[in-house]
Scaffold this motif. Structure first.
Motif, PDB file in Angstrom:
ATOM      1  N   GLU A  90       1.675   6.277  -7.161  1.00  0.00           N
ATOM      2  CA  GLU A  90       0.519   6.999  -7.684  1.00  0.00           C
ATOM      3  C   GLU A  90       0.660   8.506  -7.484  1.00  0.00           C
ATOM      4  O   GLU A  90       0.316   9.285  -8.373  1.00  0.00           O
ATOM      5  CB  GLU A  90      -0.768   6.486  -7.042  1.00  0.00           C
ATOM      6  N   ALA A  91       1.175   8.922  -6.342  1.00  0.00           N
ATOM      7  CA  ALA A  91       1.377  10.352  -6.095  1.00  0.00           C
ATOM      8  C   ALA A  91       2.368  10.936  -7.097  1.00  0.00           C
ATOM      9  O   ALA A  91       2.164  12.034  -7.631  1.00  0.00           O
ATOM     10  CB  ALA A  91       1.849  10.586  -4.664  1.00  0.00           C
ATOM     11  N   GLU A  92       3.425  10.202  -7.382  1.00  0.00           N
ATOM     12  CA  GLU A  92       4.412  10.682  -8.358  1.00  0.00           C
ATOM     13  C   GLU A  92       3.806  10.724  -9.759  1.00  0.00           C
ATOM     14  O   GLU A  92       4.039  11.655 -10.525  1.00  0.00           O
ATOM     15  CB  GLU A  92       5.649   9.782  -8.330  1.00  0.00           C
ATOM     16  N   LEU A 117       0.884   3.976  -3.085  1.00  0.00           N
ATOM     17  CA  LEU A 117       0.542   5.382  -2.883  1.00  0.00           C
ATOM     18  C   LEU A 117       1.678   6.308  -3.303  1.00  0.00           C
ATOM     19  O   LEU A 117       1.442   7.369  -3.881  1.00  0.00           O
ATOM     20  CB  LEU A 117       0.142   5.619  -1.426  1.00  0.00           C
ATOM     21  N   GLU A 118       2.913   5.903  -3.035  1.00  0.00           N
ATOM     22  CA  GLU A 118       4.068   6.706  -3.457  1.00  0.00           C
ATOM     23  C   GLU A 118       4.124   6.809  -4.982  1.00  0.00           C
ATOM     24  O   GLU A 118       4.330   7.887  -5.539  1.00  0.00           O
ATOM     25  CB  GLU A 118       5.373   6.086  -2.949  1.00  0.00           C
ATOM     26  N   LEU A 153       0.651  11.204 -10.509  1.00  0.00           N
ATOM     27  CA  LEU A 153      -0.261  12.347 -10.540  1.00  0.00           C
ATOM     28  C   LEU A 153       0.503  13.666 -10.641  1.00  0.00           C
ATOM     29  O   LEU A 153       0.060  14.597 -11.318  1.00  0.00           O
ATOM     30  CB  LEU A 153      -1.144  12.358  -9.295  1.00  0.00           C
ATOM     31  N   ARG A 154       1.652  13.741  -9.994  1.00  0.00           N
ATOM     32  CA  ARG A 154       2.462  14.940 -10.068  1.00  0.00           C
ATOM     33  C   ARG A 154       3.005  15.160 -11.478  1.00  0.00           C
ATOM     34  O   ARG A 154       2.962  16.250 -12.016  1.00  0.00           O
ATOM     35  CB  ARG A 154       3.630  14.847  -9.073  1.00  0.00           C
ATOM     36  N   ARG A 155       3.478  14.078 -12.091  1.00  0.00           N
ATOM     37  CA  ARG A 155       4.085  14.185 -13.430  1.00  0.00           C
ATOM     38  C   ARG A 155       3.060  14.310 -14.552  1.00  0.00           C
ATOM     39  O   ARG A 155       3.332  14.952 -15.558  1.00  0.00           O
ATOM     40  CB  ARG A 155       4.942  12.954 -13.727  1.00  0.00           C
ATOM     41  N   PRO A 188      -0.599  15.133 -14.618  1.00  0.00           N
ATOM     42  CA  PRO A 188      -1.930  15.515 -14.116  1.00  0.00           C
ATOM     43  C   PRO A 188      -3.026  15.419 -15.173  1.00  0.00           C
ATOM     44  O   PRO A 188      -4.158  15.051 -14.862  1.00  0.00           O
ATOM     45  CB  PRO A 188      -1.737  16.951 -13.633  1.00  0.00           C
ATOM     46  N   THR A 242       0.830  -1.206   0.000  1.00  0.00           N
ATOM     47  CA  THR A 242       0.000   0.000   0.000  1.00  0.00           C
ATOM     48  C   THR A 242       0.863   1.254   0.000  1.00  0.00           C
ATOM     49  O   THR A 242       0.606   2.189  -0.767  1.00  0.00           O
ATOM     50  CB  THR A 242      -0.941  -0.005   1.219  1.00  0.00           C
ATOM     51  N   ARG A 243       1.885   1.273   0.832  1.00  0.00           N
ATOM     52  CA  ARG A 243       2.764   2.441   0.895  1.00  0.00           C
ATOM     53  C   ARG A 243       3.426   2.696  -0.461  1.00  0.00           C
ATOM     54  O   ARG A 243       3.447   3.815  -0.957  1.00  0.00           O
ATOM     55  CB  ARG A 243       3.818   2.253   1.977  1.00  0.00           C
ATOM     56  N   ARG A 244       3.951   1.644  -1.066  1.00  0.00           N
ATOM     57  CA  ARG A 244       4.628   1.794  -2.361  1.00  0.00           C
ATOM     58  C   ARG A 244       3.635   2.238  -3.435  1.00  0.00           C
ATOM     59  O   ARG A 244       3.931   3.097  -4.264  1.00  0.00           O
ATOM     60  CB  ARG A 244       5.289   0.471  -2.756  1.00  0.00           C
TER      61      ARG A 244
END
Length: 86
Positions: free
Chosen positions: A52-54, A49-50, A56-58, A60, A45-47
């Motif tokens: 997915e966040a990256e 989310l990390e 979304l940042r790259r 959008p 889960t942690r990986r």
């Protein structure tokens, strides 16, 4: 559980590798939820989310929802007024 890093930090991955890592994690999610230990699920889960966040940042614009899948877009497509738009 030992708090150690799992994999290369997402910000350090090139675009293709980020996409490949995300795809792999999504492919293995079901098995991890059903058969993994509590620790394995936490790490997964942690990986996820990390990554997915990256993503979304790259990218959008790639992650933006299709307007027809939002309430406002569905109402607009159906010809109903969108609250607060008029």
């Amino acid at each position: 559980m030992t708090d150690r890093p799992h994999g290369v930090p997402p910000a350090e991955l090139d675009d293709d590798t980020l996409r490949r890592e995300m795809t792999h994690l999504h492919e293995t999610r079901h098995d991890t939820v059903l058969g993994g230990s509590e620790d394995a699920l936490e790490v997964h889960t942690r990986r996820m989310l990390e990554l997915e966040a990256e993503f979304l940042r790259r990218f959008p614009s790639e992650a933006a929802p299709d307007p027809r899948r939002t309430r406002a877009g569905s109402r607009e497509e159906a010809g109903r007024p969108v609250p607060g738009s008029g």
